[in-house]
Design an enzyme around this catalytic site. Structure first.
Site, PDB file in Angstrom:
ATOM      1  N   ASP A   1      -2.159 -18.417   2.568  1.00  0.00           N
ATOM      2  CA  ASP A   1      -3.478 -18.863   1.986  1.00  0.00           C
ATOM      3  C   ASP A   1      -3.938 -19.576   2.916  1.00  0.00           C
ATOM      4  O   ASP A   1      -5.110 -20.512   3.006  1.00  0.00           O
ATOM      5  CB  ASP A   1      -3.410 -19.776   0.825  1.00  0.00           C
ATOM      6  CG  ASP A   1      -2.202 -19.731   0.339  1.00  0.00           C
ATOM      7  OD1 ASP A   1      -0.833 -19.893   1.268  1.00  0.00           O
ATOM      8  OD2 ASP A   1      -1.299 -20.603  -0.812  1.00  0.00           O
TER       9      ASP A   1
ATOM     10  N   ASP B   1      -4.242  -6.826   6.243  1.00  0.00           N
ATOM     11  CA  ASP B   1      -5.949  -6.399   6.020  1.00  0.00           C
ATOM     12  C   ASP B   1      -6.961  -7.294   5.453  1.00  0.00           C
ATOM     13  O   ASP B   1      -8.330  -7.009   6.406  1.00  0.00           O
ATOM     14  CB  ASP B   1      -5.486  -5.227   4.667  1.00  0.00           C
ATOM     15  CG  ASP B   1      -6.598  -4.540   4.177  1.00  0.00           C
ATOM     16  OD1 ASP B   1      -7.801  -4.187   5.400  1.00  0.00           O
ATOM     17  OD2 ASP B   1      -7.052  -4.208   3.760  1.00  0.00           O
TER      18      ASP B   1
ATOM     19  N   LYS C   1       3.793 -15.075   2.627  1.00  0.00           N
ATOM     20  CA  LYS C   1       3.885 -16.456   1.308  1.00  0.00           C
ATOM     21  C   LYS C   1       4.997 -16.496   0.351  1.00  0.00           C
ATOM     22  O   LYS C   1       6.025 -16.078  -0.453  1.00  0.00           O
ATOM     23  CB  LYS C   1       3.346 -15.237   0.438  1.00  0.00           C
ATOM     24  CG  LYS C   1       2.756 -16.188  -1.158  1.00  0.00           C
ATOM     25  CD  LYS C   1       1.630 -17.139  -0.974  1.00  0.00           C
ATOM     26  CE  LYS C   1       1.559 -18.062  -1.975  1.00  0.00           C
ATOM     27  NZ  LYS C   1       1.162 -19.434  -2.028  1.00  0.00           N
TER      28      LYS C   1
ATOM     29  N   ASP D   1     -10.086  -9.140   8.476  1.00  0.00           N
ATOM     30  CA  ASP D   1     -11.685  -9.080   8.071  1.00  0.00           C
ATOM     31  C   ASP D   1     -12.140 -10.116   8.539  1.00  0.00           C
ATOM     32  O   ASP D   1     -13.665 -10.525   9.376  1.00  0.00           O
ATOM     33  CB  ASP D   1     -12.336  -8.190   7.033  1.00  0.00           C
ATOM     34  CG  ASP D   1     -12.163  -6.585   6.779  1.00  0.00           C
ATOM     35  OD1 ASP D   1     -11.902  -5.776   7.766  1.00  0.00           O
ATOM     36  OD2 ASP D   1     -12.609  -5.963   6.300  1.00  0.00           O
TER      37      ASP D   1
ATOM     38  N   TYR E   1       0.768  -1.094   0.153  1.00  0.00           N
ATOM     39  CA  TYR E   1       0.014   0.247   0.165  1.00  0.00           C
ATOM     40  C   TYR E   1       1.110   1.135  -0.179  1.00  0.00           C
ATOM     41  O   TYR E   1       0.937   2.232  -0.483  1.00  0.00           O
ATOM     42  CB  TYR E   1      -1.116   0.373   0.845  1.00  0.00           C
ATOM     43  CG  TYR E   1      -1.722  -1.293   1.303  1.00  0.00           C
ATOM     44  CD1 TYR E   1      -2.520  -2.399   0.126  1.00  0.00           C
ATOM     45  CD2 TYR E   1      -2.521  -1.938   2.463  1.00  0.00           C
ATOM     46  CE1 TYR E   1      -3.033  -3.458   0.118  1.00  0.00           C
ATOM     47  CE2 TYR E   1      -3.739  -2.310   2.668  1.00  0.00           C
ATOM     48  CZ  TYR E   1      -3.830  -3.102   1.117  1.00  0.00           C
ATOM     49  OH  TYR E   1      -4.575  -4.428   1.394  1.00  0.00           O
TER      50      TYR E   1
END
Ligand code: NAD
Length: 360
Positions: A227, A251, A195, A255, A146
């Protein structure tokens, strides 16, 4: 002892819910023998209305001079609010991004806890819900994809775009240290999510996390690919304690972790920097659809105040007193409309605050 707390009530339900959080803080202060001096700070839409911008330099300075900042929420309904006809950098949300940057708030903490009294709201299979869970997602907030370089250009006649995911070892180390310190006060387990089978930034993340772990032999470290983590959160959330991860993975996972509680309006959050300073706010937004009606659930704001006592003011017993009072209120069947179910007693925002104060 007196503490200085900045209060950004903000927009929408913000003022209603921070009012209840302050009521509870004052009650717990009276019980545990500390006082709080509040300084009201304008940010978001209410700052635009007064100053034409969502965050002034004075507001930043006022926030910096506090022991911590308690926030409600900012923003309005983009379809109807005049704030959203302004350019993006002048809209309410830009105020929060600006404050996070100015205060160097790099560690975002989002607890995801399933309350036994609210098990029925959990969307997971009953065996997973019955085991319960209490997870703390720790997301890096000021680096990664970001904040990396990005551009959109044309290549070989095709529209093309690039985003860059960059971390240096210092940025990883400082949040890893926070994660291990906090895990020590919980169940002593850190799951570092990356990852590393594909990304160089993840391989560095893993290496630095392992180096930091050498200083915390009492805390178990495990690595998990992002994942797999997304799957494990819905399959067996009880396995997690502190989940440490970079900005974008955090992020998304935070959620997901919030949603499996079934009651996002209950969840607090904290954003910390290298000192004890932090900004504490509900995970949800300003809920303009219900603002001013006295029906918003203040529990996320009240639990944010408890996090503030624990992480910024080192008042663990007072924090626990608030958390226990919230548990009791739920076990006693008291509910705001968003978490209401059959046979429970429905109350408004202010009455929920009063009921929690009675149980402190
Ligand atoms: P929202 O979280 O405000 O609302 C989503 C739904 O949840 C609504 O139906 C709302 O009524 C309900 N809800 C949220 N909090 C509640 C509470 N405490 N009690 C009862 N019900 C509650 O999300 P949104 O509608 O996407 O966003 C509204 C505004 O909030 C936007 O301007 C957005 O930018 C802003 N926002 C601010 C923050 C922040 O201040 N950090 C975070 C997220 C969204």
């Amino acid at each position: 002892m007196n503490y200085k707390i900045g209060c950004i009530a903000g927009d929408g339900i913000g003022p209603e819910i921070t009012n209840e959080a302050r009521k509870v803080l004052d009650a717990v202060g009276a019980k545990f023998g500390f006082g709080i001096e509040y300084t009201d700070i304008l940010m978001g839409g209410c700052s635009i209305d007064v100053h034409g911008i969502p965050l002034t330099d004075e507001a930043i300075e006022a926030a910096k001079s506090q022991d911590a900042v308690l926030m409600g929420s900012i923003g309005g309904d983009a379809k109807v609010s005049p704030w959203y006809s302004l350019p993006p950098e002048k809209r309410p949300e830009a105020g929060l991004l600006g404050l996070r940057k100015a205060l160097n708030l790099f560690a975002n903490l989002r607890p995801s806890k399933l309350y036994s009294a609210l098990k029925g709201a959990c969307p997971l299979r009953s065996d997973a819900a019955d085991r319960g869970f209490d997870i703390l997602i720790m997301r890096e907030l000021t680096g990664g994809l970001y904040f990396g370089e990005r551009k959109t250009f044309e290549e070989g006649g095709l529209r093309t775009a690039i985003d860059t995911l960059k971390y240096n070892e210092e940025e990883i180390k400082r949040i890893a240290v926070k994660a291990f310190e906090i895990a020590r006060k919980r169940k002593c387990k850190v799951t570092s999510v990356d990852k590393a089978n594909v990304l160089d930034s993840s391989r560095l993340w893993r290496a630095v996390t392992e180096e930091v772990a050498l200083g915390y032999k009492d805390v178990a470290l495990e690595h998990m690919l992002v994942d797999n983590c997304a799957m494990q959160l819905v399959k067996d959330p009880a396995q997690f304690d502190v989940v440490l991860t970079e900005n974008m993975f955090g992020d998304i996972l935070s959620d997901e972790a919030a949603e499996i509680t079934g009651s996002i309006g209950m969840l607090p959050s904290a954003s910390l920097n290298e000192t004890k300073f932090g900004l504490y706010e509900p995970s949800g937004g300003s809920a303009p659809d219900i603002a001013g009606r006295g029906i918003a659930n203040p529990i996320a704001a009240i639990l944010s105040a408890a996090m503030m006592l624990r992480f910024s003011l080192d008042l663990k017993d007072a924090a626990e007193a608030i958390e226990n009072a919230v548990e009791k209120v739920l076990l006693d069947g008291i509910r705001t409309i968003d978490i209401m179910s059959e046979g429970m007693t429905e109350v408004g925002t202010s009455q929920m605050g009063d009921e929690i104060v009675r149980r402190i």
